[in-house]
Write an enzyme that holds these catalytic residues in place. Structure first.
Site, PDB file in Angstrom:
ATOM      1  N   LYS A  73       0.853  -1.188   0.000  1.00  0.00           N
ATOM      2  CA  LYS A  73       0.000   0.000   0.000  1.00  0.00           C
ATOM      3  C   LYS A  73       0.892   1.243   0.000  1.00  0.00           C
ATOM      4  O   LYS A  73       1.927   1.257   0.681  1.00  0.00           O
ATOM      5  CB  LYS A  73      -0.899  -0.024   1.240  1.00  0.00           C
ATOM      6  CG  LYS A  73      -1.907   1.106   1.284  1.00  0.00           C
ATOM      7  CD  LYS A  73      -2.963   0.880   2.349  1.00  0.00           C
ATOM      8  CE  LYS A  73      -2.508   1.380   3.706  1.00  0.00           C
ATOM      9  NZ  LYS A  73      -3.625   1.440   4.668  1.00  0.00           N
ATOM     10  N   ASP A 165     -16.483  15.369  19.284  1.00  0.00           N
ATOM     11  CA  ASP A 165     -15.609  15.868  18.212  1.00  0.00           C
ATOM     12  C   ASP A 165     -15.442  17.365  18.445  1.00  0.00           C
ATOM     13  O   ASP A 165     -16.333  18.013  19.002  1.00  0.00           O
ATOM     14  CB  ASP A 165     -16.244  15.604  16.836  1.00  0.00           C
ATOM     15  CG  ASP A 165     -15.240  15.714  15.685  1.00  0.00           C
ATOM     16  OD1 ASP A 165     -14.928  14.671  15.078  1.00  0.00           O
ATOM     17  OD2 ASP A 165     -14.769  16.837  15.394  1.00  0.00           O
ATOM     18  N   VAL A 166     -14.303  17.917  18.016  1.00  0.00           N
ATOM     19  CA  VAL A 166     -14.138  19.370  18.140  1.00  0.00           C
ATOM     20  C   VAL A 166     -15.102  20.109  17.213  1.00  0.00           C
ATOM     21  O   VAL A 166     -15.402  21.270  17.440  1.00  0.00           O
ATOM     22  CB  VAL A 166     -12.686  19.831  17.839  1.00  0.00           C
ATOM     23  CG1 VAL A 166     -11.770  19.533  19.003  1.00  0.00           C
ATOM     24  CG2 VAL A 166     -12.145  19.216  16.561  1.00  0.00           C
ATOM     25  N   ARG A 167     -15.576  19.426  16.164  1.00  0.00           N
ATOM     26  CA  ARG A 167     -16.538  20.050  15.242  1.00  0.00           C
ATOM     27  C   ARG A 167     -17.916  19.453  15.513  1.00  0.00           C
ATOM     28  O   ARG A 167     -18.146  18.272  15.220  1.00  0.00           O
ATOM     29  CB  ARG A 167     -16.149  19.785  13.788  1.00  0.00           C
ATOM     30  CG  ARG A 167     -14.861  20.483  13.350  1.00  0.00           C
ATOM     31  CD  ARG A 167     -14.545  20.247  11.873  1.00  0.00           C
ATOM     32  NE  ARG A 167     -14.516  18.827  11.550  1.00  0.00           N
ATOM     33  CZ  ARG A 167     -15.339  18.234  10.691  1.00  0.00           C
ATOM     34  NH1 ARG A 167     -16.247  18.918  10.051  1.00  0.00           N
ATOM     35  NH2 ARG A 167     -15.236  16.932  10.468  1.00  0.00           N
TER      36      ARG A 167
HETATM   37  N1  LIG Z   1      -3.538   3.540  13.343  1.00  0.00           N
HETATM   38  C1  LIG Z   1      -4.000   3.295  12.139  1.00  0.00           C
HETATM   39  O1  LIG Z   1      -3.901   2.195  11.605  1.00  0.00           O
HETATM   40  C2  LIG Z   1      -4.719   4.374  11.398  1.00  0.00           C
HETATM   41  C3  LIG Z   1      -5.285   4.120  10.141  1.00  0.00           C
HETATM   42  C4  LIG Z   1      -6.026   5.113   9.520  1.00  0.00           C
HETATM   43  C5  LIG Z   1      -6.152   6.362  10.123  1.00  0.00           C
HETATM   44  N2  LIG Z   1      -5.537   6.570  11.313  1.00  0.00           N
HETATM   45  C6  LIG Z   1      -5.647   7.859  11.990  1.00  0.00           C
HETATM   46  O2  LIG Z   1      -6.943   7.969  12.527  1.00  0.00           O
HETATM   47  C7  LIG Z   1      -7.261   9.344  12.677  1.00  0.00           C
HETATM   48  C8  LIG Z   1      -8.640   9.618  12.122  1.00  0.00           C
HETATM   49  O3  LIG Z   1      -8.642   9.360  10.725  1.00  0.00           O
HETATM   50  P1  LIG Z   1      -9.967   9.580   9.875  1.00  0.00           P
HETATM   51  O4  LIG Z   1      -9.743   8.969   8.535  1.00  0.00           O
HETATM   52  O5  LIG Z   1     -11.128   9.152  10.710  1.00  0.00           O
HETATM   53  O6  LIG Z   1      -9.960  11.171   9.741  1.00  0.00           O
HETATM   54  P2  LIG Z   1     -11.220  12.134   9.613  1.00  0.00           P
HETATM   55  O7  LIG Z   1     -10.682  13.433   9.121  1.00  0.00           O
HETATM   56  O8  LIG Z   1     -12.314  11.463   8.847  1.00  0.00           O
HETATM   57  O9  LIG Z   1     -11.735  12.316  11.116  1.00  0.00           O
HETATM   58  C9  LIG Z   1     -11.008  12.965  12.081  1.00  0.00           C
HETATM   59  C10 LIG Z   1     -12.003  13.655  13.026  1.00  0.00           C
HETATM   60  O10 LIG Z   1     -11.323  14.106  14.181  1.00  0.00           O
HETATM   61  C11 LIG Z   1     -11.883  15.371  14.543  1.00  0.00           C
HETATM   62  N3  LIG Z   1     -10.938  16.029  15.444  1.00  0.00           N
HETATM   63  C12 LIG Z   1      -9.869  16.797  15.171  1.00  0.00           C
HETATM   64  N4  LIG Z   1      -9.250  17.164  16.315  1.00  0.00           N
HETATM   65  C13 LIG Z   1      -9.958  16.597  17.332  1.00  0.00           C
HETATM   66  C14 LIG Z   1      -9.852  16.592  18.743  1.00  0.00           C
HETATM   67  N5  LIG Z   1      -8.853  17.212  19.365  1.00  0.00           N
HETATM   68  N6  LIG Z   1     -10.779  15.899  19.441  1.00  0.00           N
HETATM   69  C15 LIG Z   1     -11.781  15.242  18.833  1.00  0.00           C
HETATM   70  N7  LIG Z   1     -11.941  15.204  17.513  1.00  0.00           N
HETATM   71  C16 LIG Z   1     -11.040  15.872  16.773  1.00  0.00           C
HETATM   72  C17 LIG Z   1     -12.157  16.065  13.222  1.00  0.00           C
HETATM   73  O11 LIG Z   1     -13.097  17.086  13.381  1.00  0.00           O
HETATM   74  C18 LIG Z   1     -12.689  14.873  12.393  1.00  0.00           C
HETATM   75  O12 LIG Z   1     -14.084  14.758  12.522  1.00  0.00           O
HETATM   76  C19 LIG Z   1      -6.146  10.087  11.946  1.00  0.00           C
HETATM   77  O13 LIG Z   1      -5.226  10.526  12.902  1.00  0.00           O
HETATM   78  C20 LIG Z   1      -5.503   9.049  11.068  1.00  0.00           C
HETATM   79  O14 LIG Z   1      -4.140   9.318  10.786  1.00  0.00           O
HETATM   80  C21 LIG Z   1      -4.854   5.619  11.971  1.00  0.00           C
END
Ligand SMILES: NC(=O)c1ccc[n+]([C@@H]2O[C@H](COP(=O)([O-])OP(=O)(O)OC[C@H]3O[C@@H](n4cnc5c(N)ncnc54)[C@H](O)[C@@H]3O)[C@@H](O)[C@H]2O)c1
Length: 325
Positions: A73, A165-167
């Site tokens: 990937k 969520d912050v939003r």
């Molecule tokens: N560990 C893994 O295998 C893995 C895999 C994929 C994604 N991720 C991580 O997961 C996280 C979420 O990814 P996603 O695809 O859901 O992104 P996304 O953008 O769809 O969702 C992220 C959400 O977090 C919210 N947010 C931002 N700051 C915040 C805070 N302080 N408190 C609460 N909410 C907050 C945003 O408003 C948004 O709704 C990212 O950090 C991404 O890198 C990790």
């Protein structure tokens, strides 16, 4: 098609194949079982970091002989993309024929990433959470917030989700989607603590930061609760993580690699990786009172557990576009 063609699957194609979360959890668990027995090949992921801040593009190769799966990937995470109306996570996955090495498919990896990450939470939770867990706290109600809820709902008798969520609009959207798809009560909450204290399981899925915002404090996570740190240690104060009786990850060498580039500067010692839990080399939850955590970094074997099933079903259902090599 002949044996020199490859199948291109767009994001819509991958989704339309229709794999279920339950099926994905089983496949990801098989991959962890193979890892626990030392039967996978998966070097720690190299990455590049274009631009400022926390942007990354990672190469994630893996070979799982028991699943006849080989490939890689190539995935980006650009936290500021939302300002351009673009997704945080994007990328492609190449699947190879393990007998000849030929590439057989190129597919969008966004859906697979969303689903397999949540499935890895569920596989860890099967070992680490209380089987009667009914209240889930979600911090970060985006893609991962939704898929983690879906995955945990497959394995646990969930009733209620405390959503932060912050939003606020992200919470509203999450509540609409989750209550339309599952028989779950979604309770929007206004403070992060309300999505931690009183919950049997907690998933943090906000942005990944090298310098954690460390909002969740010691004393917030209940006795007997399980937490999945999808966004690394970004959400958790070191003292809060140190309250866990068993702190796990999906791959220790990858965690050490991240430590060497500045992440995870103050985390507890690792009890086990998820593969060791699945094969019983290390114990999972032993008492109802323990606090347990997993910080899964996301592994290439998670993707390579799912990609062959997407490919096989796409061929069977005549989905996608054949391209000459
Ligand atoms: N560990 C893994 O295998 C893995 C895999 C994929 C994604 N991720 C991580 O997961 C996280 C979420 O990814 P996603 O695809 O859901 O992104 P996304 O953008 O769809 O969702 C992220 C959400 O977090 C919210 N947010 C931002 N700051 C915040 C805070 N302080 N408190 C609460 N909410 C907050 C945003 O408003 C948004 O709704 C990212 O950090 C991404 O890198 C990790």
């Amino acid at each position: 098609m002949d044996n020199r063609d490859l199948l291109y699957l767009s994001q819509a194609d991958v989704v339309s194949v229709g794999l279920t979360m339950a099926g994905i959890i089983e496949r990801v668990e098989t991959a962890f079982r193979e890892k626990g027995q030392g039967r996978v090949e998966m070097p720690p992921k190299p990455g590049i970091h274009p631009g400022e801040g926390d942007n990354f593009i990672h190469a994630m190769p893996a070979y799982i002989p028991a699943m006849d799966s080989a490939g890689m990937k190539w995935v980006s995470g650009f936290p500021e993309n939302h300002k351009r109306g673009l997704p945080y996570i994007t990328g492609l996955l190449i699947l190879n024929d393990p007998e000849t090495g030929l590439p057989i498919a190129v597919m969008d990896c966004v859906w697979i990433t969303a689903m397999r990450t949540a499935a890895a939470t569920a596989v860890a939770a099967r070992q680490l959470a209380r089987p009667d867990s009914a209240v889930l706290g979600i911090l970060g109600c985006g893609v991962q917030g939704q898929t983690n809820t879906e995955a945990l709902n497959v394995l646990f008798p969930l009733e209620k989700v405390m959503a932060y969520d912050v939003r606020p609009e992200a919470v509203d959207h999450f509540a609409e989607e989750i209550s339309a798809r599952f028989d779950l009560e979604v309770v929007p909450v206004e403070t992060p603590q309300e999505a931690v204290t009183g919950c049997d399981m907690v998933v943090t899925a906000g942005p990944i930061l090298k310098v954690p915002h460390a909002t969740i404090q010691a004393g917030w996570l209940d006795e007997g609760a399980f937490a999945s740190l999808v966004d690394f240690d970004s959400y958790w104060h070191p003292d809060a993580m140190k309250e866990s009786d068993k702190f796990c990850t999906d791959d220790v060498s990858q965690l050490e690699h991240y430590e060497s580039i500045g992440y995870f500067q103050d985390i507890p010692p690792i009890h086990a990786d998820v593969g060791e839990l699945v094969v019983g080399k290390k114990p999972g939850r032993e008492t109802p009172e323990e606090r347990t955590m997993t910080c899964n970094l996301g592994l290439a074997i998670d993707d390579m557990a799912v990609a062959p099933a997407v490919y096989e079903q796409a061929v069977e259902k005549d989905i996608g576009t054949w391209l000459p090599l």
